[in-house]
Design an enzyme around this catalytic site. Structure first.
Site, PDB file in Angstrom:
ATOM      1  N   LYS A 160     -48.280 -10.233 -12.927  1.00 15.68           N
ATOM      2  CA  LYS A 160     -47.597 -10.424 -14.216  1.00 15.68           C
ATOM      3  C   LYS A 160     -46.572  -9.314 -14.430  1.00 15.68           C
ATOM      4  O   LYS A 160     -46.862  -8.135 -14.210  1.00 15.68           O
ATOM      5  CB  LYS A 160     -48.625 -10.459 -15.364  1.00 15.68           C
ATOM      6  N   HIS A 185     -54.691  -9.548 -17.402  1.00 17.35           N
ATOM      7  CA  HIS A 185     -53.964 -10.533 -16.589  1.00 17.35           C
ATOM      8  C   HIS A 185     -53.935 -10.117 -15.125  1.00 17.35           C
ATOM      9  O   HIS A 185     -54.199  -8.965 -14.790  1.00 17.35           O
ATOM     10  CB  HIS A 185     -52.530 -10.716 -17.100  1.00 17.35           C
ATOM     11  N   GLY A 195     -47.196 -11.976 -23.927  1.00 17.02           N
ATOM     12  CA  GLY A 195     -46.594 -12.591 -25.119  1.00 17.02           C
ATOM     13  C   GLY A 195     -47.669 -12.957 -26.130  1.00 17.02           C
ATOM     14  O   GLY A 195     -47.469 -12.844 -27.345  1.00 17.02           O
ATOM     15  N   SER A 230     -43.725 -21.077 -27.285  1.00 17.72           N
ATOM     16  CA  SER A 230     -45.013 -20.446 -27.579  1.00 17.72           C
ATOM     17  C   SER A 230     -45.426 -19.584 -26.398  1.00 17.72           C
ATOM     18  O   SER A 230     -45.307 -20.016 -25.248  1.00 17.72           O
ATOM     19  CB  SER A 230     -46.082 -21.515 -27.833  1.00 17.72           C
ATOM     20  N   ASN A 259     -48.286 -19.007 -25.586  1.00 18.09           N
ATOM     21  CA  ASN A 259     -49.538 -19.529 -25.038  1.00 18.09           C
ATOM     22  C   ASN A 259     -49.702 -20.974 -25.459  1.00 18.09           C
ATOM     23  O   ASN A 259     -49.747 -21.282 -26.641  1.00 18.09           O
ATOM     24  CB  ASN A 259     -50.721 -18.680 -25.530  1.00 18.09           C
ATOM     25  N   GLY A 292     -38.546 -23.185 -12.705  1.00 24.83           N
ATOM     26  CA  GLY A 292     -39.569 -22.248 -12.224  1.00 24.83           C
ATOM     27  C   GLY A 292     -40.628 -23.033 -11.454  1.00 24.83           C
ATOM     28  O   GLY A 292     -41.809 -22.678 -11.444  1.00 24.83           O
ATOM     29  N   ALA A 293     -40.176 -24.118 -10.780  1.00 26.95           N
ATOM     30  CA  ALA A 293     -41.094 -25.095 -10.173  1.00 26.95           C
ATOM     31  C   ALA A 293     -41.998 -24.517  -9.082  1.00 26.95           C
ATOM     32  O   ALA A 293     -43.089 -25.042  -8.857  1.00 26.95           O
ATOM     33  CB  ALA A 293     -40.287 -26.260  -9.609  1.00 26.95           C
ATOM     34  N   ARG A 322     -46.291 -19.930 -10.382  1.00 28.72           N
ATOM     35  CA  ARG A 322     -47.698 -20.267 -10.699  1.00 28.72           C
ATOM     36  C   ARG A 322     -47.751 -21.365 -11.758  1.00 28.72           C
ATOM     37  O   ARG A 322     -48.471 -22.351 -11.612  1.00 28.72           O
ATOM     38  CB  ARG A 322     -48.448 -19.014 -11.183  1.00 28.72           C
ATOM     39  N   MET A 323     -46.986 -21.210 -12.846  1.00 31.97           N
ATOM     40  CA  MET A 323     -47.017 -22.223 -13.905  1.00 31.97           C
ATOM     41  C   MET A 323     -46.283 -23.492 -13.487  1.00 31.97           C
ATOM     42  O   MET A 323     -46.720 -24.603 -13.801  1.00 31.97           O
ATOM     43  CB  MET A 323     -46.430 -21.656 -15.202  1.00 31.97           C
TER      44      MET A 323
HETATM   45  N1  LIG Z   1     -46.737 -19.952 -22.634  1.00 27.56           N
HETATM   46  C1  LIG Z   1     -47.786 -20.003 -21.812  1.00 27.56           C
HETATM   47  O1  LIG Z   1     -48.792 -20.697 -22.075  1.00 27.56           O
HETATM   48  C2  LIG Z   1     -47.726 -19.240 -20.541  1.00 27.56           C
HETATM   49  C3  LIG Z   1     -46.634 -18.462 -20.275  1.00 27.56           C
HETATM   50  N2  LIG Z   1     -46.504 -17.859 -19.061  1.00 27.56           N
HETATM   51  C4  LIG Z   1     -45.238 -17.168 -18.840  1.00 27.56           C
HETATM   52  O2  LIG Z   1     -44.434 -17.984 -17.981  1.00 27.56           O
HETATM   53  C5  LIG Z   1     -43.594 -17.179 -17.185  1.00 27.56           C
HETATM   54  C6  LIG Z   1     -43.775 -17.529 -15.719  1.00 27.56           C
HETATM   55  O3  LIG Z   1     -45.088 -17.205 -15.318  1.00 27.56           O
HETATM   56  P1  LIG Z   1     -45.589 -17.497 -13.822  1.00 27.56           P
HETATM   57  O4  LIG Z   1     -45.430 -18.939 -13.501  1.00 27.56           O
HETATM   58  O5  LIG Z   1     -46.910 -16.856 -13.694  1.00 27.56           O
HETATM   59  O6  LIG Z   1     -44.527 -16.636 -13.000  1.00 27.56           O
HETATM   60  P2  LIG Z   1     -44.006 -16.873 -11.512  1.00 27.56           P
HETATM   61  O7  LIG Z   1     -43.276 -15.629 -11.133  1.00 27.56           O
HETATM   62  O8  LIG Z   1     -45.120 -17.358 -10.654  1.00 27.56           O
HETATM   63  O9  LIG Z   1     -42.979 -18.085 -11.684  1.00 27.56           O
HETATM   64  C7  LIG Z   1     -41.698 -17.988 -12.212  1.00 27.56           C
HETATM   65  C8  LIG Z   1     -40.818 -18.806 -11.319  1.00 27.56           C
HETATM   66  O10 LIG Z   1     -39.530 -18.919 -11.905  1.00 27.56           O
HETATM   67  C9  LIG Z   1     -38.596 -18.855 -10.852  1.00 27.56           C
HETATM   68  N3  LIG Z   1     -37.281 -18.555 -11.400  1.00 27.56           N
HETATM   69  C10 LIG Z   1     -36.763 -17.371 -11.762  1.00 27.56           C
HETATM   70  N4  LIG Z   1     -35.507 -17.514 -12.202  1.00 27.56           N
HETATM   71  C11 LIG Z   1     -35.240 -18.829 -12.128  1.00 27.56           C
HETATM   72  C12 LIG Z   1     -34.104 -19.624 -12.464  1.00 27.56           C
HETATM   73  N5  LIG Z   1     -32.972 -19.070 -12.890  1.00 27.56           N
HETATM   74  N6  LIG Z   1     -34.192 -20.956 -12.298  1.00 27.56           N
HETATM   75  C13 LIG Z   1     -35.299 -21.526 -11.816  1.00 27.56           C
HETATM   76  N7  LIG Z   1     -36.401 -20.831 -11.459  1.00 27.56           N
HETATM   77  C14 LIG Z   1     -36.367 -19.512 -11.627  1.00 27.56           C
HETATM   78  C15 LIG Z   1     -39.168 -17.784  -9.920  1.00 27.56           C
HETATM   79  O11 LIG Z   1     -38.594 -17.847  -8.628  1.00 27.56           O
HETATM   80  C16 LIG Z   1     -40.634 -18.159  -9.932  1.00 27.56           C
HETATM   81  O12 LIG Z   1     -40.950 -19.099  -8.922  1.00 27.56           O
HETATM   82  C17 LIG Z   1     -43.946 -15.734 -17.545  1.00 27.56           C
HETATM   83  O13 LIG Z   1     -43.041 -15.282 -18.525  1.00 27.56           O
HETATM   84  C18 LIG Z   1     -45.349 -15.847 -18.128  1.00 27.56           C
HETATM   85  O14 LIG Z   1     -45.679 -14.811 -19.002  1.00 27.56           O
HETATM   86  C19 LIG Z   1     -47.446 -17.968 -18.100  1.00 27.56           C
HETATM   87  C20 LIG Z   1     -48.577 -18.703 -18.323  1.00 27.56           C
HETATM   88  C21 LIG Z   1     -48.812 -19.395 -19.562  1.00 27.56           C
HETATM   89  O1  LIG Z   2     -48.182 -14.457 -17.234  1.00 27.58           O
HETATM   90  C1  LIG Z   2     -49.234 -15.099 -17.418  1.00 27.58           C
HETATM   91  O2  LIG Z   2     -49.981 -15.417 -16.483  1.00 27.58           O
HETATM   92  C2  LIG Z   2     -49.581 -15.492 -18.790  1.00 27.58           C
HETATM   93  N1  LIG Z   2     -48.700 -15.254 -19.721  1.00 27.58           N
HETATM   94  C3  LIG Z   2     -48.786 -15.617 -21.088  1.00 27.58           C
HETATM   95  C4  LIG Z   2     -48.574 -14.417 -21.974  1.00 27.58           C
HETATM   96  O3  LIG Z   2     -47.795 -13.507 -21.625  1.00 27.58           O
HETATM   97  O4  LIG Z   2     -49.165 -14.375 -23.056  1.00 27.58           O
HETATM   98  C5  LIG Z   2     -49.964 -16.467 -21.424  1.00 27.58           C
HETATM   99  C6  LIG Z   2     -51.149 -16.392 -20.519  1.00 27.58           C
HETATM  100  O5  LIG Z   2     -52.054 -15.452 -20.993  1.00 27.58           O
HETATM  101  C7  LIG Z   2     -50.834 -16.221 -19.057  1.00 27.58           C
END
Ligand SMILES: NC(=O)C1=CN([C@@H]2O[C@H](COP(=O)(O)OP(=O)(O)OC[C@H]3O[C@@H](n4cnc5c(N)ncnc54)[C@H](O)[C@@H]3O)[C@@H](O)[C@H]2O)C=CC1
Ligand SMILES: O=C(O)C1=N[C@H](C(=O)O)C[C@H](O)C1
Length: 257
Positions: free
Chosen positions: A149, A145, A155, A113, A115, A7-8, A11-12
């Site tokens: 999203k 958010h 989560g 996790s 978060n 997912g490089a 955003r994350m």
């Molecule tokens: N655990 C935590 O602390 C956090 C969790 N998240 C979660 O992380 C996930 C991603 O969030 P964002 O980065 O905001 O989303 P995003 O949509 O910006 O990034 C996801 C990326 O994964 C790519 N992707 C999709 N399928 C793929 C595959 N098979 N192989 C490689 N890349 C692939 C997409 O093209 C996209 O660039 C969401 O589920 C979000 O809720 C987000 C922020 C913090």
């Molecule tokens: O998608 C996000 O951006 C975020 N996702 C996580 C969640 O679903 O809890 C964590 C964070 O709040 C950002």
């Protein structure tokens, strides 16, 4: 520590790449996106198609996944083949997928996790404590958010609701109420409301309300930047080195248990 980021271009993924770049002990050996993504071939290190993941897995110490539930599960299965530890930040898994992850974690160490921030992991503890102390107060959760999203509730909100329900001796499956509309009648004593706001570029806010006669407590966490999640993910990847197979969370990594 050699890491792979799935997912490089997301955003994350971008936040993790910049945290890794600033850390001399971390080397990114693979940055992956879905096959056909316009990001392939761009960036440093160059983003590669996910179909090449298995070529790089043998060199890695850990894989970090922030993609989508289906993709995360596929990537986890590939990591299992090469016995590579995995950090899963992706959210929105259904129960069946969570069970599959738990099964795979019997063979490799996995940190999962919703978060990765220190603050939210402390919030989980605080909510548990308060819910146990005042189980008859109304509990409501509001999460905010950004408008890109995909999953709701977040989560983190789902986990906060689970922790609160457990604290009052209930199961979230029986007491969770997700949004309200219409003539729905008065609130049931035990229900835990979970509300999702999607607006602009909000990084991620979570508030848990405990409301009783003449007063309320509001416990709020606000993420100012994705760097807090990215730093947590890299910390989890380092922590996994040498760990036994098992399903761990950020409370284990941060030693908050
Ligand atoms: N655990 C935590 O602390 C956090 C969790 N998240 C979660 O992380 C996930 C991603 O969030 P964002 O980065 O905001 O989303 P995003 O949509 O910006 O990034 C996801 C990326 O994964 C790519 N992707 C999709 N399928 C793929 C595959 N098979 N192989 C490689 N890349 C692939 C997409 O093209 C996209 O660039 C969401 O589920 C979000 O809720 C987000 C922020 C913090
Ligand atoms: O998608 C996000 O951006 C975020 N996702 C996580 C969640 O679903 O809890 C964590 C964070 O709040 C950002």
């Amino acid at each position: 520590m050699k890491i792979i980021i799935c997912g490089a271009a997301g955003r994350m993924g971008q936040a993790i790449l910049s945290v890794a770049k600033a850390d001399e002990n971390v080397q990114v050996v693979g940055a992956f996106e879905y096959d056909g993504s316009s990001a392939i071939g761009s960036g440093t290190p160059r983003v590669a198609p996910i179909s090449d993941l298995e070529k790089v897995l043998p060199q890695a110490d850990a894989l970090i996944d922030f993609t989508s539930p289906d993709s995360a599960l596929k990537n986890l299965k590939a990591a299992k083949k090469y016995k590579i530890p995995v950090v899963i930040g992706t959210t929105g898994f259904i129960d069946e997928q969570k069970n599959e992850i738990a099964e795979i974690a019997k063979s490799i160490p996995v940190v999962m996790s919703p978060n990765m921030s220190i603050g939210v992991n402390l919030l989980f503890k605080l909510v548990d404590e308060v819910a146990k102390k005042i189980p008859d107060y109304d509990i409501e959760i509001v999460e905010l958010h950004h408008n890109k999203k995909k999953d709701a509730p977040s989560g983190t909100a789902a986990k906060l609701a689970e922790v609160a329900a457990k604290g009052i001796g209930k199961k979230i499956e029986s007491v969770g109420v997700y949004g309200r509309h219409g003539i729905i009648g008065t609130r049931n004593q035990d229900e835990i409301g979970v509300m999702s706001v999607r607006a602009g570029d909000i990084v991620g806010d979570h508030t848990v309300y405990f409301a009783g006669p003449g007063e309320r407590i509001e416990l709020t966490h606000r993420a100012h930047s994705r760097d807090t999640f990215a730093a947590g993910a890299v910390r989890a990847a380092k922590w996994l080195k040498g760990k036994q197979p098992g399903l761990y969370d950020m409370q284990d990594v941060l030693e908050l248990k």
